[in-house]
Motif scaffolding. Structure first.
Motif, PDB file in Angstrom:
ATOM      1  N   ASP A 218     -41.453  53.110 -18.463  1.00  0.00           N
ATOM      2  CA  ASP A 218     -40.663  54.329 -18.283  1.00  0.00           C
ATOM      3  C   ASP A 218     -41.398  55.493 -18.932  1.00  0.00           C
ATOM      4  OD1 ASP A 218     -38.122  53.230 -17.110  1.00  0.00           O
ATOM      5  OD2 ASP A 218     -38.182  52.056 -18.957  1.00  0.00           O
ATOM      6  N   PHE A 219     -41.338  56.646 -18.281  1.00  0.00           N
ATOM      7  CA  PHE A 219     -41.994  57.838 -18.802  1.00  0.00           C
ATOM      8  C   PHE A 219     -41.049  59.026 -18.713  1.00  0.00           C
ATOM      9  CE2 PHE A 219     -45.212  55.103 -16.902  1.00  0.00           C
ATOM     10  CZ  PHE A 219     -46.105  54.948 -17.951  1.00  0.00           C
ATOM     11  N   ARG A 220     -41.060  59.845 -19.736  1.00  0.00           N
ATOM     12  CA  ARG A 220     -40.292  61.085 -19.687  1.00  0.00           C
ATOM     13  C   ARG A 220     -41.044  62.094 -18.832  1.00  0.00           C
ATOM     14  NH1 ARG A 220     -38.309  62.951 -25.582  1.00  0.00           N
ATOM     15  NH2 ARG A 220     -38.900  64.934 -24.605  1.00  0.00           N
ATOM     16  N   VAL A 221     -40.354  62.666 -17.861  1.00  0.00           N
ATOM     17  CA  VAL A 221     -41.009  63.584 -16.935  1.00  0.00           C
ATOM     18  C   VAL A 221     -41.525  64.827 -17.654  1.00  0.00           C
ATOM     19  CG1 VAL A 221     -40.674  65.018 -14.865  1.00  0.00           C
ATOM     20  CG2 VAL A 221     -39.638  62.735 -14.992  1.00  0.00           C
ATOM     21  N   ASP A 222     -40.809  65.302 -18.670  1.00  0.00           N
ATOM     22  CA  ASP A 222     -41.238  66.506 -19.367  1.00  0.00           C
ATOM     23  C   ASP A 222     -42.478  66.289 -20.228  1.00  0.00           C
ATOM     24  OD1 ASP A 222     -39.572  64.911 -21.051  1.00  0.00           O
ATOM     25  OD2 ASP A 222     -39.386  66.601 -22.431  1.00  0.00           O
ATOM     26  N   ARG A 223     -42.910  65.028 -20.404  1.00  0.00           N
ATOM     27  CA  ARG A 223     -44.104  64.748 -21.202  1.00  0.00           C
ATOM     28  C   ARG A 223     -45.301  64.383 -20.327  1.00  0.00           C
ATOM     29  NH1 ARG A 223     -42.895  65.439 -26.154  1.00  0.00           N
ATOM     30  NH2 ARG A 223     -45.028  64.896 -26.751  1.00  0.00           N
ATOM     31  N   ILE A 224     -45.118  64.484 -19.006  1.00  0.00           N
ATOM     32  CA  ILE A 224     -46.235  64.306 -18.086  1.00  0.00           C
ATOM     33  C   ILE A 224     -47.000  65.623 -18.036  1.00  0.00           C
ATOM     34  CG2 ILE A 224     -46.920  63.864 -15.702  1.00  0.00           C
ATOM     35  CD1 ILE A 224     -44.392  62.188 -15.392  1.00  0.00           C
ATOM     36  N   THR A 225     -48.279  65.600 -18.383  1.00  0.00           N
ATOM     37  CA  THR A 225     -49.064  66.836 -18.420  1.00  0.00           C
ATOM     38  C   THR A 225     -49.893  67.046 -17.163  1.00  0.00           C
ATOM     39  OG1 THR A 225     -50.795  65.659 -19.646  1.00  0.00           O
ATOM     40  CG2 THR A 225     -49.173  66.881 -20.934  1.00  0.00           C
ATOM     41  N   ALA A 226     -50.137  65.991 -16.401  1.00  0.00           N
ATOM     42  CA  ALA A 226     -50.873  66.115 -15.141  1.00  0.00           C
ATOM     43  C   ALA A 226     -50.445  64.981 -14.224  1.00  0.00           C
ATOM     44  CB  ALA A 226     -52.376  66.066 -15.372  1.00  0.00           C
ATOM     45  N   LEU A 227     -50.372  65.301 -12.931  1.00  0.00           N
ATOM     46  CA  LEU A 227     -49.893  64.322 -11.966  1.00  0.00           C
ATOM     47  C   LEU A 227     -50.536  64.619 -10.621  1.00  0.00           C
ATOM     48  CD1 LEU A 227     -47.813  61.967 -11.970  1.00  0.00           C
ATOM     49  CD2 LEU A 227     -46.138  63.596 -11.094  1.00  0.00           C
ATOM     50  N   ALA A 228     -51.154  63.607 -10.017  1.00  0.00           N
ATOM     51  CA  ALA A 228     -51.814  63.807  -8.728  1.00  0.00           C
ATOM     52  C   ALA A 228     -51.813  62.504  -7.947  1.00  0.00           C
ATOM     53  CB  ALA A 228     -53.255  64.293  -8.929  1.00  0.00           C
ATOM     54  N   ALA A 229     -51.908  62.630  -6.624  1.00  0.00           N
ATOM     55  CA  ALA A 229     -51.945  61.440  -5.767  1.00  0.00           C
ATOM     56  C   ALA A 229     -53.214  60.644  -6.044  1.00  0.00           C
ATOM     57  CB  ALA A 229     -51.888  61.847  -4.301  1.00  0.00           C
ATOM     58  N   SER A 230     -53.096  59.330  -5.976  1.00  0.00           N
ATOM     59  CA  SER A 230     -54.224  58.431  -6.188  1.00  0.00           C
ATOM     60  C   SER A 230     -54.380  57.530  -4.968  1.00  0.00           C
ATOM     61  CB  SER A 230     -53.986  57.572  -7.441  1.00  0.00           C
ATOM     62  OG  SER A 230     -54.936  56.528  -7.535  1.00  0.00           O
ATOM     63  N   GLN A 231     -55.613  57.082  -4.718  1.00  0.00           N
ATOM     64  CA  GLN A 231     -55.881  56.186  -3.602  1.00  0.00           C
ATOM     65  C   GLN A 231     -55.776  54.710  -4.009  1.00  0.00           C
ATOM     66  OE1 GLN A 231     -56.164  57.453  -0.520  1.00  0.00           O
ATOM     67  NE2 GLN A 231     -55.779  59.382  -1.589  1.00  0.00           N
ATOM     68  N   GLN A 232     -55.272  54.465  -5.199  1.00  0.00           N
ATOM     69  CA  GLN A 232     -55.116  53.088  -5.663  1.00  0.00           C
ATOM     70  C   GLN A 232     -54.223  52.316  -4.688  1.00  0.00           C
ATOM     71  OE1 GLN A 232     -56.283  51.701  -8.606  1.00  0.00           O
ATOM     72  NE2 GLN A 232     -55.286  49.735  -8.360  1.00  0.00           N
ATOM     73  N   PRO A 233     -54.698  51.182  -4.139  1.00  0.00           N
ATOM     74  CA  PRO A 233     -53.866  50.397  -3.211  1.00  0.00           C
ATOM     75  C   PRO A 233     -52.820  49.589  -3.969  1.00  0.00           C
ATOM     76  CG  PRO A 233     -55.946  49.294  -3.553  1.00  0.00           C
ATOM     77  CD  PRO A 233     -56.037  50.603  -4.302  1.00  0.00           C
ATOM     78  N   LEU A 234     -51.810  49.145  -3.253  1.00  0.00           N
ATOM     79  CA  LEU A 234     -50.817  48.268  -3.854  1.00  0.00           C
ATOM     80  C   LEU A 234     -51.481  46.971  -4.312  1.00  0.00           C
ATOM     81  CD1 LEU A 234     -47.848  48.622  -1.348  1.00  0.00           C
ATOM     82  CD2 LEU A 234     -47.740  49.132  -3.781  1.00  0.00           C
ATOM     83  N   PRO A 235     -51.181  46.526  -5.529  1.00  0.00           N
ATOM     84  CA  PRO A 235     -51.750  45.253  -5.991  1.00  0.00           C
ATOM     85  C   PRO A 235     -51.334  44.115  -5.061  1.00  0.00           C
ATOM     86  CG  PRO A 235     -50.762  46.471  -7.808  1.00  0.00           C
ATOM     87  CD  PRO A 235     -50.372  47.186  -6.559  1.00  0.00           C
ATOM     88  N   ASP A 236     -52.243  43.188  -4.835  1.00  0.00           N
ATOM     89  CA  ASP A 236     -51.962  42.082  -3.918  1.00  0.00           C
ATOM     90  C   ASP A 236     -50.749  41.276  -4.349  1.00  0.00           C
ATOM     91  OD1 ASP A 236     -54.118  42.795  -2.380  1.00  0.00           O
ATOM     92  OD2 ASP A 236     -55.513  41.431  -3.385  1.00  0.00           O
ATOM     93  N   LYS A 237     -50.616  41.073  -5.648  1.00  0.00           N
ATOM     94  CA  LYS A 237     -49.535  40.217  -6.142  1.00  0.00           C
ATOM     95  C   LYS A 237     -48.242  40.993  -6.398  1.00  0.00           C
ATOM     96  CE  LYS A 237     -50.894  40.685 -11.018  1.00  0.00           C
ATOM     97  NZ  LYS A 237     -51.266  39.943 -12.243  1.00  0.00           N
ATOM     98  N   ALA A 238     -48.260  42.276  -6.108  1.00  0.00           N
ATOM     99  CA  ALA A 238     -47.097  43.099  -6.453  1.00  0.00           C
ATOM    100  C   ALA A 238     -45.906  42.768  -5.562  1.00  0.00           C
ATOM    101  CB  ALA A 238     -47.445  44.577  -6.323  1.00  0.00           C
ATOM    102  N   ALA A 239     -44.793  42.493  -6.196  1.00  0.00           N
ATOM    103  CA  ALA A 239     -43.530  42.302  -5.482  1.00  0.00           C
ATOM    104  C   ALA A 239     -42.493  43.136  -6.211  1.00  0.00           C
ATOM    105  CB  ALA A 239     -43.137  40.835  -5.464  1.00  0.00           C
ATOM    106  N   PHE A 240     -42.831  44.399  -6.383  1.00  0.00           N
ATOM    107  CA  PHE A 240     -41.957  45.257  -7.166  1.00  0.00           C
ATOM    108  C   PHE A 240     -41.342  46.338  -6.279  1.00  0.00           C
ATOM    109  CE2 PHE A 240     -44.939  48.721  -7.041  1.00  0.00           C
ATOM    110  CZ  PHE A 240     -46.180  48.111  -7.041  1.00  0.00           C
ATOM    111  N   ASP A 241     -40.134  46.722  -6.631  1.00  0.00           N
ATOM    112  CA  ASP A 241     -39.429  47.816  -5.983  1.00  0.00           C
ATOM    113  C   ASP A 241     -38.347  48.297  -6.943  1.00  0.00           C
ATOM    114  OD1 ASP A 241     -37.416  45.905  -5.844  1.00  0.00           O
ATOM    115  OD2 ASP A 241     -37.713  45.517  -3.711  1.00  0.00           O
ATOM    116  N   LEU A 242     -37.531  49.236  -6.483  1.00  0.00           N
ATOM    117  CA  LEU A 242     -36.524  49.803  -7.375  1.00  0.00           C
ATOM    118  C   LEU A 242     -35.530  48.732  -7.838  1.00  0.00           C
ATOM    119  CD1 LEU A 242     -35.247  52.271  -8.722  1.00  0.00           C
ATOM    120  CD2 LEU A 242     -33.941  52.644  -6.631  1.00  0.00           C
ATOM    121  N   GLN A 243     -35.126  47.839  -6.928  1.00  0.00           N
ATOM    122  CA  GLN A 243     -34.153  46.816  -7.300  1.00  0.00           C
ATOM    123  C   GLN A 243     -34.726  45.871  -8.353  1.00  0.00           C
ATOM    124  OE1 GLN A 243     -34.737  47.774  -4.040  1.00  0.00           O
ATOM    125  NE2 GLN A 243     -32.869  49.020  -4.137  1.00  0.00           N
ATOM    126  N   ALA A 244     -35.993  45.494  -8.178  1.00  0.00           N
ATOM    127  CA  ALA A 244     -36.633  44.618  -9.166  1.00  0.00           C
ATOM    128  C   ALA A 244     -36.738  45.317 -10.514  1.00  0.00           C
ATOM    129  CB  ALA A 244     -38.010  44.190  -8.669  1.00  0.00           C
TER     130      ALA A 244
END
Length: 237
Positions: free
Chosen positions: A190-216
């Motif tokens: 978890d991160f506080r939005v007001d403490r994010i100093t820089a944010l940009a889109a990344s080309q990092q692909p979804l991890p192969d083993k990732a089975a994560f979503d909002l419900q998880a």
């Protein structure tokens, strides 16, 4: 209010309160009776089956049905976010009424307008202006499952650079936080939005083993809370 909005409101008032007089319509919409007459003519010319009876008022043809409600993505997002806020901050009856309202509106919305990403913005209170800087970028990343490159400053001043997949936005009575899958830690963070100093889109692909979503993520948080509660109870005995 735009004329198109007044025309829509006029048709809806007639549909709900028919028969209804021009005087009452003018009072409800906030225009003159002469304007109501003009609007009725415009609606009739556009094919809306409105008919008037002297001394009674206006009514719609019994077979007329309102067209399906159309909302933009942001309008639907705003509606769902508002219901989440009210549900969390109001009493149970008002919160239940808000959910019922959303279900009624949803029943009239064209099916393809409802996208899963819109439901991933959750709120636990009102929106503070000071924390809105990165909310649009985070929301779009959530909707598109887009990785983000983030520079974050902790409360102790330590700066870190991470690549994350944002899963949900939450408001906690003063601060927005974003729940994420952190690629470096391979876990939920978890991160506080007001403490994010820089944010940009990344080309990092979804991890192969990732089975994560909002419900998880929510299940993970619930389990962490249970563990914390159990620990606090043990310490207090």
């Amino acid at each position: 209010m735009r004329k198109a909005d007044r025309l829509f409101q006029l048709v809806n008032l007639i549909r709900v309160h028919q028969p209804i007089s021009a005087d009452r319509l003018a009072s409800r919409i906030g225009v003159s009776v002469r304007s109501i007459y003009r609007y009725i003519d415009d609606l009739s010319l556009s094919g809306i089956p409105i008919y008037g009876t002297a001394g009674v008022g206006y009514a719609l043809d019994a077979d007329y049905e309102m067209p399906a409600l159309t909302l933009t993505r942001l309008e639907l997002n705003a509606l769902m976010l508002g219901v989440e806020m009210l549900t969390a901050s109001a009493d149970n009856d008002l919160g239940a009424a808000a959910r019922t309202l959303l279900s009624k509106v949803s029943a009239t919305i064209v099916h393809h307008q409802i996208e899963p990403g819109l439901a991933k913005v959750r709120a636990l209170g009102a929106v503070p202006p000071a924390t809105r800087r990165h909310l649009a970028t985070l929301r779009k990343a959530i909707e598109g499952t887009q990785a983000l490159s983030m520079t974050y400053t902790r409360l102790d001043g330590v700066v870190s650079h991470r690549v994350v997949f944002a899963l949900g936005l939450f408001y906690w009575g003063g601060k927005w936080t974003v729940g994420c899958w952190c690629c470096a830690r391979e876990g939920y963070r978890d991160f506080r939005v007001d403490r994010i100093t820089a944010l940009a889109a990344s080309q990092q692909p979804l991890p192969d083993k990732a089975a994560f979503d909002l419900q998880a993520y929510m299940r993970h948080q619930a389990n962490q809370w249970k563990l914390l509660t159990a620990t606090d109870t043990t310490l207090s005995v």
